[in-house]
Design a protein around this motif. Structure first.
Motif, mmCIF file in Angstrom:
data_model
loop_
_atom_site.group_PDB
_atom_site.id
_atom_site.type_symbol
_atom_site.label_atom_id
_atom_site.label_comp_id
_atom_site.label_asym_id
_atom_site.label_seq_id
_atom_site.Cartn_x
_atom_site.Cartn_y
_atom_site.Cartn_z
ATOM 1 N N ARG A 1 -45.697 -24.703 -8.866
ATOM 2 C CA ARG A 1 -45.761 -23.383 -9.518
ATOM 3 C C ARG A 1 -45.220 -22.290 -8.601
ATOM 4 O O ARG A 1 -44.653 -21.308 -9.067
ATOM 5 N N ALA A 2 -45.423 -22.478 -7.288
ATOM 6 C CA ALA A 2 -45.008 -21.444 -6.333
ATOM 7 C C ALA A 2 -43.491 -21.400 -6.157
ATOM 8 O O ALA A 2 -42.963 -20.437 -5.619
ATOM 9 N N ARG A 3 -42.784 -22.464 -6.536
ATOM 10 C CA ARG A 3 -41.318 -22.418 -6.465
ATOM 11 C C ARG A 3 -40.704 -22.988 -7.728
ATOM 12 O O ARG A 3 -40.281 -24.158 -7.745
ATOM 13 N N PRO A 4 -40.686 -22.179 -8.806
ATOM 14 C CA PRO A 4 -40.103 -22.694 -10.053
ATOM 15 C C PRO A 4 -38.591 -22.895 -9.967
ATOM 16 O O PRO A 4 -38.061 -23.824 -10.550
ATOM 17 N N ALA A 5 -37.898 -22.002 -9.225
ATOM 18 C CA ALA A 5 -36.443 -22.148 -9.079
ATOM 19 C C ALA A 5 -36.137 -22.566 -7.645
ATOM 20 O O ALA A 5 -36.579 -21.922 -6.704
ATOM 21 N N GLY A 6 -35.416 -23.654 -7.508
ATOM 22 C CA GLY A 6 -35.117 -24.164 -6.172
ATOM 23 C C GLY A 6 -33.856 -23.560 -5.595
ATOM 24 O O GLY A 6 -33.278 -22.620 -6.152
ATOM 25 N N TYR A 7 -33.441 -24.097 -4.466
ATOM 26 C CA TYR A 7 -32.220 -23.631 -3.812
ATOM 27 C C TYR A 7 -31.023 -24.468 -4.267
ATOM 28 O O TYR A 7 -31.175 -25.649 -4.576
ATOM 29 N N ALA A 8 -29.836 -23.835 -4.246
ATOM 30 C CA ALA A 8 -28.624 -24.586 -4.551
ATOM 31 C C ALA A 8 -28.285 -25.469 -3.347
ATOM 32 O O ALA A 8 -27.839 -26.601 -3.492
ATOM 33 N N VAL A 9 -28.513 -24.919 -2.155
ATOM 34 C CA VAL A 9 -28.295 -25.673 -0.918
ATOM 35 C C VAL A 9 -29.595 -25.611 -0.139
ATOM 36 O O VAL A 9 -30.158 -24.538 0.035
ATOM 37 N N LYS A 10 -30.109 -26.768 0.300
ATOM 38 C CA LYS A 10 -31.343 -26.748 1.094
ATOM 39 C C LYS A 10 -31.173 -27.714 2.250
ATOM 40 O O LYS A 10 -30.828 -28.880 2.069
ATOM 41 N N ARG A 11 -31.386 -27.213 3.446
ATOM 42 C CA ARG A 11 -31.279 -28.084 4.613
ATOM 43 C C ARG A 11 -32.613 -28.193 5.321
ATOM 44 O O ARG A 11 -33.326 -27.206 5.464
ATOM 45 N N VAL A 12 -32.925 -29.398 5.768
ATOM 46 C CA VAL A 12 -34.159 -29.631 6.504
ATOM 47 C C VAL A 12 -33.879 -29.352 7.974
ATOM 48 O O VAL A 12 -32.873 -29.815 8.515
#
Lengths: 253, 265
Positions: free
Chosen positions: B89-100
């Motif tokens: 619920r806290a992140r309904p829209a994610g990232y297009a680019v996500k790096r760990v």
């Protein structure tokens, strides 16, 4: 330098938003990331398009206003560096750079890359203070504080509240921010008096704002421009649990 | 009580519940592994161990322990589900680019390893505890023969009221269970995931309870890695030993040798 920019554009909080691509030429390697965006804005205005909205203020890495997710990492690839202190020499000529706002429900996008960080203000308002009468505060050096304690409190106080921790967290948790604010005050004798009340209030506000829970993965610590450590979260967990236990036997006021 | 409810409704309180129930399960898993490893000491040892587990404590106490362990699993899973839903619920829209940047593989895959482990626990209880998996009903003489053997102590069958005390043939049940390649593969996979779950979980537990500092973090991480691998190797070595023929069925329950020994005297 020549750059291909893929930037999130969103007219308003209600707009769906989309990525737009821009080509930018003649970028100095010595310019900061924000200066590069200034150039882009000038180019957009010259083309008769709407300039890009992004947060910034001091541009010297201490205010916590700049807040961009650059190529999937909040504040970009450099360790302990805010976006404003990130220089273009860390990017390759001709590189495509993706720029997004922080992504978390409690920090909604206001416009383009600007997010609303007022939940942080409400967390602070609920307990990030000490109660002392104005004008009657004793001299700071009148209360002896061990060096180690002062150092820990100072490490916590370094938090600039930019929100990169929330942005990087897979759970969009604000634990590192809240932990820094709580540790800063709870460690010092001036703040210790209200330790339990403060910890309970700030965690309750944090949860109420809709942030996720901490899973101890440590991405927040890795992107924090001020190097706030997970040790602060361990202390928050300890202080909160002990405050709850005390509160169970005798309500903390 | 109302006051304490606020603790378990907070994200930190829920994590504390996960840490405490996790600790119980972490300790159980080590005890379970050490118990299992007795299979290498001979059929009579592991059978006697199983007999003791069922007879040292009165039946209600045994059920009490079983239900407590199941309750711990239940609370652990329940809290994990609540926290996961809150995170979604806290992140309904994610990232297009996500790096760990620094999160370990183990830490990022706790939910995946947890879900598969839960499925494994159900299968494992049906397989070896209730013995009700189709084709593996070891309580049935036609599936596992003999399924009752003599309880052997110091090389001799234990006698009570002039009759041999019998016990369930746990040794052969384990060997029969692991002779099935698919069962062994799932077992080894599950213990591998358990290793992954513990490598993050064992040190994360101390973080959640706030019982660590900068000095202890690297030590706890080392302990967690060691614990995870010890549990994996300790559990996985049994199906491997069965598949390679090191462990074989012993229909006598270790008694034959005992009779021969007593005959020579």
């Amino acid at each position: 330098m020549k750059l291909n920019l893929r930037i999130w554009r969103q007219k308003s909080p209600l707009d769906k938003g989309r990525f737009e691509e821009y080509a930018l030429d003649n970028v100095s390697e010595d310019s900061s990331f924000l200066e590069m965006l200034d150039l882009l804005c000038e180019q957009l205005v010259a083309e008769g398009k709407e300039a890009l909205a992004f947060d910034h203020d001091c541009r010297e890495g201490i205010c916590g206003m700049c807040a961009l997710t650059i190529n999937g990492i909040p504040h970009g690839p450099e360790k302990q560096t805010t976006t404003c202190q990130l220089h273009m020499r860390h990017f390759k000529d001709g590189e495509t750079i993706t720029v997004e706002p922080w992504r978390a429900k409690p920090l909604p996008v206001i416009k383009d890359l600007v997010v609303d960080r007022s939940p942080f203000d409400r967390i602070i308002q609920s307990g990030g203070f000490i109660s002392a009468r104005t004008g009657s505060a004793v001299d700071a050096n009148a209360v002896p504080i061990p060096k180690q304690t002062a150092d820990t409190a100072m490490d916590a106080a370094a938090c600039i509240g930019c929100g990169a921790c929330v942005a990087a967290c897979p759970n969009a948790s604000a634990m590192l921010f809240t932990a820094a604010k709580v540790s800063h005050m709870n460690n010092l004798p001036q703040g210790e008096v209200e330790k339990d009340r403060r910890t309970l209030a700030m965690v309750t506000t944090m949860d109420g704002e809709g942030f996720g829970g901490c899973t101890n993965v440590g991405e927040c610590e890795a992107v924090c421009p001020k190097g706030i450590s997970l040790d602060m979260i361990a202390q928050l967990n300890r202080d909160y649990t002990s405050a709850q236990v005390k509160n169970f036997f005798e309500p903390v006021s | 009580m109302v006051l304490f409810c606020s603790f378990f409704n907070s994200t930190i309180g829920r994590k504390v519940l996960m840490a405490v129930t996790g600790l119980v399960l972490v300790l159980f898993v080590m005890g379970h592994m050490l118990g299992n490893l007795q299979i290498f000491l001979g059929a009579e040892v592991i059978n006697a161990y199983a007999y003791k587990l069922h007879h040292v404590l009165p039946t209600p106490a045994l059920w009490g322990i079983r239900l407590f362990l199941l309750l711990c699993v239940g609370v652990h899973v329940w809290m994990a589900v609540l926290l996961t839903l809150a995170s979604r619920r806290a992140r309904p829209a994610g990232y297009a680019v996500k790096r760990v940047v620094q999160a370990t593989y183990a830490a990022r895959t706790m939910r995946m390893s947890g879900i598969i482990l839960l499925a494994f626990i159900f299968f494992h209880l049906a397989h070896f505890t209730t013995r009700s998996v189709p084709g593996m009903e070891y309580n049935d003489e036609r599936v596992l023969s003999p399924n009752e053997v003599s309880l052997v102590k110091h090389g001799q069958a234990v006698m009570k009221d002039g009759e041999k005390v019998t016990t369930f043939n746990v040794h052969d049940m384990m060997v029969a269970g692991f002779e099935n390649g698919l069962v062994s593969a799932f077992y080894i996979l599950a213990t591998g995931l358990l290793c992954l779950h513990l490598v993050h979980g064992v040190s994360s537990m101390f973080q959640t309870l706030g019982l660590r500092n900068a000095t202890w973090l690297p030590r706890l991480n080392y302990i967690a890695r060691f614990y995870g691998w010890a549990v994996f190797l300790g559990f996985a070595i049994i199906p491997i030993a069965v598949l390679t023929g090191v462990l074989e069925k012993d229909p006598t329950g270790g008694e034959t040798q005992a009779i021969e020994t007593s005959a020579t005297h």
